[in-house]
Design a protein around this motif. Sequence first.
Motif, PDB file in Angstrom:
ATOM      1  N   GLY A  21       0.803  -1.222   0.000  1.00 50.92           N
ATOM      2  CA  GLY A  21       0.000   0.000   0.000  1.00 50.92           C
ATOM      3  C   GLY A  21       0.833   1.267   0.000  1.00 50.92           C
ATOM      4  N   VAL A  22       2.052   1.181  -0.541  1.00 51.19           N
ATOM      5  CA  VAL A  22       2.932   2.362  -0.600  1.00 51.19           C
ATOM      6  C   VAL A  22       2.528   3.223  -1.800  1.00 51.19           C
ATOM      7  N   ASP A  23       2.544   4.548  -1.605  1.00 52.06           N
ATOM      8  CA  ASP A  23       2.218   5.469  -2.710  1.00 52.06           C
ATOM      9  C   ASP A  23       3.260   5.352  -3.818  1.00 52.06           C
ATOM     10  N   SER A  24       2.860   5.597  -5.031  1.00 57.37           N
ATOM     11  CA  SER A  24       3.765   5.596  -6.192  1.00 57.37           C
ATOM     12  C   SER A  24       4.765   4.442  -6.151  1.00 57.37           C
ATOM     13  N   PRO A  25       4.266   3.195  -6.166  1.00 55.89           N
ATOM     14  CA  PRO A  25       5.171   2.054  -5.992  1.00 55.89           C
ATOM     15  C   PRO A  25       6.225   1.925  -7.093  1.00 55.89           C
ATOM     16  N   HIS A  26       5.844   2.242  -8.329  1.00 59.94           N
ATOM     17  CA  HIS A  26       6.812   2.075  -9.424  1.00 59.94           C
ATOM     18  C   HIS A  26       7.934   3.105  -9.321  1.00 59.94           C
ATOM     19  N   LEU A  27       7.535   4.356  -9.085  1.00 57.66           N
ATOM     20  CA  LEU A  27       8.539   5.415  -8.931  1.00 57.66           C
ATOM     21  C   LEU A  27       9.442   5.112  -7.723  1.00 57.66           C
ATOM     22  N   SER A  28       8.833   4.643  -6.645  1.00 54.56           N
ATOM     23  CA  SER A  28       9.622   4.321  -5.455  1.00 54.56           C
ATOM     24  C   SER A  28      10.631   3.221  -5.771  1.00 54.56           C
ATOM     25  N   ALA A  29      10.188   2.203  -6.500  1.00 57.19           N
ATOM     26  CA  ALA A  29      11.097   1.110  -6.874  1.00 57.19           C
ATOM     27  C   ALA A  29      12.252   1.653  -7.718  1.00 57.19           C
ATOM     28  N   GLU A  30      11.931   2.520  -8.660  1.00 63.75           N
ATOM     29  CA  GLU A  30      12.988   3.107  -9.508  1.00 63.75           C
ATOM     30  C   GLU A  30      14.001   3.874  -8.653  1.00 63.75           C
ATOM     31  N   LEU A  31      13.478   4.681  -7.728  1.00 65.82           N
ATOM     32  CA  LEU A  31      14.377   5.535  -6.934  1.00 65.82           C
ATOM     33  C   LEU A  31      15.282   4.702  -6.033  1.00 65.82           C
ATOM     34  N   LEU A  32      14.737   3.625  -5.475  1.00 69.81           N
ATOM     35  CA  LEU A  32      15.565   2.766  -4.611  1.00 69.81           C
ATOM     36  C   LEU A  32      16.651   2.067  -5.437  1.00 69.81           C
ATOM     37  N   LEU A  33      16.278   1.576  -6.609  1.00 68.12           N
ATOM     38  CA  LEU A  33      17.278   0.936  -7.476  1.00 68.12           C
ATOM     39  C   LEU A  33      18.358   1.931  -7.904  1.00 68.12           C
ATOM     40  N   CYS A  34      17.933   3.123  -8.253  1.00 65.22           N
ATOM     41  CA  CYS A  34      18.895   4.161  -8.666  1.00 65.22           C
ATOM     42  C   CYS A  34      19.879   4.455  -7.539  1.00 65.22           C
ATOM     43  N   GLU A  35      19.360   4.503  -6.327  1.00 63.92           N
ATOM     44  CA  GLU A  35      20.198   4.818  -5.177  1.00 63.92           C
ATOM     45  C   GLU A  35      21.283   3.744  -4.995  1.00 63.92           C
ATOM     46  N   VAL A  36      20.863   2.489  -5.026  1.00 64.61           N
ATOM     47  CA  VAL A  36      21.805   1.397  -4.761  1.00 64.61           C
ATOM     48  C   VAL A  36      22.791   1.219  -5.920  1.00 64.61           C
ATOM     49  N   LEU A  37      22.326   1.449  -7.125  1.00 64.31           N
ATOM     50  CA  LEU A  37      23.185   1.216  -8.296  1.00 64.31           C
ATOM     51  C   LEU A  37      23.878   2.496  -8.781  1.00 64.31           C
ATOM     52  N   THR A  38      23.645   3.591  -8.067  1.00 64.13           N
ATOM     53  CA  THR A  38      24.109   4.923  -8.505  1.00 64.13           C
ATOM     54  C   THR A  38      23.887   5.145 -10.007  1.00 64.13           C
ATOM     55  N   ASP A  49      18.842  -5.559 -18.579  1.00 62.36           N
ATOM     56  CA  ASP A  49      19.267  -6.958 -18.383  1.00 62.36           C
ATOM     57  C   ASP A  49      20.509  -7.090 -17.523  1.00 62.36           C
ATOM     58  N   ARG A  50      20.975  -5.949 -16.995  1.00 59.97           N
ATOM     59  CA  ARG A  50      22.178  -6.010 -16.145  1.00 59.97           C
ATOM     60  C   ARG A  50      21.874  -6.836 -14.889  1.00 59.97           C
ATOM     61  N   VAL A  51      22.811  -7.722 -14.560  1.00 59.42           N
ATOM     62  CA  VAL A  51      22.632  -8.552 -13.367  1.00 59.42           C
ATOM     63  C   VAL A  51      23.168  -7.780 -12.161  1.00 59.42           C
ATOM     64  N   VAL A  52      22.364  -7.724 -11.104  1.00 65.20           N
ATOM     65  CA  VAL A  52      22.751  -6.954  -9.915  1.00 65.20           C
ATOM     66  C   VAL A  52      23.465  -7.882  -8.927  1.00 65.20           C
ATOM     67  N   ALA A  53      24.632  -7.425  -8.444  1.00 62.67           N
ATOM     68  CA  ALA A  53      25.489  -8.269  -7.606  1.00 62.67           C
ATOM     69  C   ALA A  53      24.984  -8.341  -6.166  1.00 62.67           C
ATOM     70  N   LYS A  54      25.484  -9.340  -5.454  1.00 60.06           N
ATOM     71  CA  LYS A  54      25.006  -9.655  -4.095  1.00 60.06           C
ATOM     72  C   LYS A  54      25.088  -8.474  -3.121  1.00 60.06           C
ATOM     73  N   PRO A  55      26.220  -7.749  -3.026  1.00 53.34           N
ATOM     74  CA  PRO A  55      26.256  -6.654  -2.053  1.00 53.34           C
ATOM     75  C   PRO A  55      25.182  -5.599  -2.326  1.00 53.34           C
ATOM     76  N   GLN A  56      24.921  -5.354  -3.603  1.00 55.30           N
ATOM     77  CA  GLN A  56      23.894  -4.367  -3.954  1.00 55.30           C
ATOM     78  C   GLN A  56      22.495  -4.916  -3.664  1.00 55.30           C
ATOM     79  N   LEU A  57      22.335  -6.228  -3.868  1.00 56.20           N
ATOM     80  CA  LEU A  57      21.029  -6.833  -3.531  1.00 56.20           C
ATOM     81  C   LEU A  57      20.776  -6.728  -2.031  1.00 56.20           C
ATOM     82  N   ASP A  58      21.837  -6.903  -1.241  1.00 48.09           N
ATOM     83  CA  ASP A  58      21.675  -6.806   0.219  1.00 48.09           C
ATOM     84  C   ASP A  58      21.270  -5.392   0.627  1.00 48.09           C
ATOM     85  N   ALA A  59      21.942  -4.409   0.027  1.00 48.47           N
ATOM     86  CA  ALA A  59      21.613  -3.006   0.345  1.00 48.47           C
ATOM     87  C   ALA A  59      20.165  -2.714  -0.048  1.00 48.47           C
TER      88      ALA A  59
END
Length: 304
Positions: A21-38, A49-59
């Motif tokens: 029930g989080v507002d703007s779920p897609h935008l939120s997902a994008e922003l979190l991914l952008c943060e972790v992957l810079t 199709d880039r594979v995300v590595a374990k340390p980034q998945l943990d973050a």
Amino acid sequence: MDVWTIKRLLDWITGYLTKQGVDSPHLSAELLLCEVLTLERIELYTQFDRVVAKPQLDALHSLVKRAGEHEPVAYLVGRCEFYSLSLKITPDCLIPRPETEELVERAILFLRDRPGSQAVLDVGTGSGCIAAAIAKNVPAAQVVATDVCEAALSVAAGNIRSLGLAERVRLLAGDLFDPVIKGLDGPAFDLIVSNPPYVSESEYEALDKNVKDYEPKRALLAGADGLDLYRRIIAEAAEYLKPDGALMLEIGCRQGASISDLLAGSGDYGHARIEKDLSGHERIVKAVRLFRPHGDEDTNESFG
Ligand code: GLN
């Protein structure tokens, strides 16, 4: 096949945040991914199709968990977008809202219509969003911005500096008008603008979890009826305004009539307009100071 690509993560996180029930779920997902992957948002789509590595998945795991518990994404990533500016945000300041962009829009139009240099006062600046957006878009504006919260003011200082606006935006620590010295920090102001706290006690109790549990109470709550700050701002602003200067305020959607009464009751403002936001709610008040030709006008001298 437990390979997490950007695309798969984006879909999964969006689905999870939607379920929570989080507002703007897609935008939120994008922003979190952008943060972790810079990455920039657009880069998510060029690297699907880039594979995300374990340390980034943990973050990411910990951020997604917190977002799923309704912690605002702007605080999780420490940034937000306001009037096309990227601003640093911490839990010491309110997260700038789209409605406040509409206040800024009107402030900019008002200032651009006036000749010469424009003195602006932003009362209760928080992250500095209003002051920064006005200064960025009105080169003729000299802005003074106050806030009672030193921690918020230091966020504002960072934003003003990183946007290259330090020459034209001055930050002062103190309650509303207290830190402003008339005639020194500016001549009388062409515009006083504010998005003060305006939530009533009963509304505060009913706020969504993402607001109530995470955003600063002192930036939201304004007494039993939510009007405490307007009473003070409306009573004090006129003496800091030029004779044809304006007061522009963001207001709660049910406060229009009370604000009109406060403005009329003060006897300091000639006419007030209450305008609706894009959602059709009364949201912005513009009141022009009543010019009293025989009153004492302040000198226009300033050495600030
Ligand atoms: N619009 C904000 C909210 O609904 C309140 C902002 C304010 O009090 N200035 O959470």
